[in-house]
Design a protein around this motif. Structure first.
Motif, short mmCIF file in Angstrom:
data_model
loop_
_atom_site.label_atom_id
_atom_site.label_comp_id
_atom_site.label_asym_id
_atom_site.label_seq_id
_atom_site.Cartn_x
_atom_site.Cartn_y
_atom_site.Cartn_z
N UNK A 31 0.97 -1.09 -0.10
CA UNK A 31 0.04 0.19 0.18
C UNK A 31 0.68 1.36 -0.10
N UNK A 32 1.99 1.41 0.87
CA UNK A 32 2.59 2.47 0.84
C UNK A 32 3.61 2.65 -0.23
N UNK A 33 3.97 1.66 -0.79
CA UNK A 33 4.92 1.60 -2.23
C UNK A 33 3.96 2.24 -3.23
N UNK A 34 2.70 1.41 -3.39
CA UNK A 34 1.69 1.89 -4.39
C UNK A 34 1.56 3.29 -4.36
N UNK A 35 1.38 3.92 -3.07
CA UNK A 35 0.74 5.18 -2.87
C UNK A 35 2.03 6.53 -3.21
N UNK A 36 3.26 5.80 -2.87
CA UNK A 36 4.19 6.58 -3.45
C UNK A 36 4.39 6.86 -4.79
N UNK A 37 4.06 5.69 -5.49
CA UNK A 37 4.11 5.77 -6.96
C UNK A 37 3.00 6.68 -7.82
#
Length: 153
Positions: A31-37
């Protein structure tokens, strides 16, 4: 390690995991990595994040995956908070409740006495801390500093 590779890595771990506690950690990473993208960060910021992901040595083999990845997740979230002021959803509310409890006990015993003062102090402290924390969370949301995750930690 690029954001995309890291997301795929945690998705593969998520498919292999059997414990619910491990699944929760992997899901939060995803979730965090996707949101950073999706944040629209500059290339330099993305490169900085990817360098940190590489330094975390996520692909190293460990005996206790839950403990290993929980530590890495906490380091990564700390880096994001310090470097970019990104926080997870509900960060300030949780912090406010904790501080409210700590400060509510001495205030409650001073104002209400010893018997019921502790419980009333904790109750009012938690309530006031939660209200202030929700306000700070709303401010962070307006500034696009909140990383949306499905789980609160």
């Amino acid at each position: 390690m690029t954001l995309n590779i890291a997301i795929n890595f945690f998705k593969s771990l998520n498919r292999q995991a059997q414990k619910k506690s491990e699944l929760k950690i992997y899901k939060e990473f995803i979730d965090i990595l996707s949101d950073l993208e999706n944040k629209g960060l500059f290339d330099k910021e993305i490169q900085s994040i990817e360098a940190v992901l590489s330094n975390l040595e996520l692909t190293s083999n460990t005996e206790n995956n839950k403990k290993h990845f929980k530590r890495k997740l906490n380091k990564f979230k700390k880096y994001l908070k310090e470097e970019f002021s990104f926080i997870t959803k509900g960060y300030y509310a949780t912090l406010g409740i904790s501080l409210g409890m700590c400060f509510g006990i001495p205030i409650g015993t001073t104002v209400f006495g010893t018997e019921s003062g502790v419980s009333l102090g904790i109750l009012f402290g938690m309530f006031i801390g939660f209200i202030i924390g929700r306000y700070k969370d709303a401010e962070a949301e307006k500034e696009n500093r909140v990383l949306n995750t499905s789980s609160l930690i």
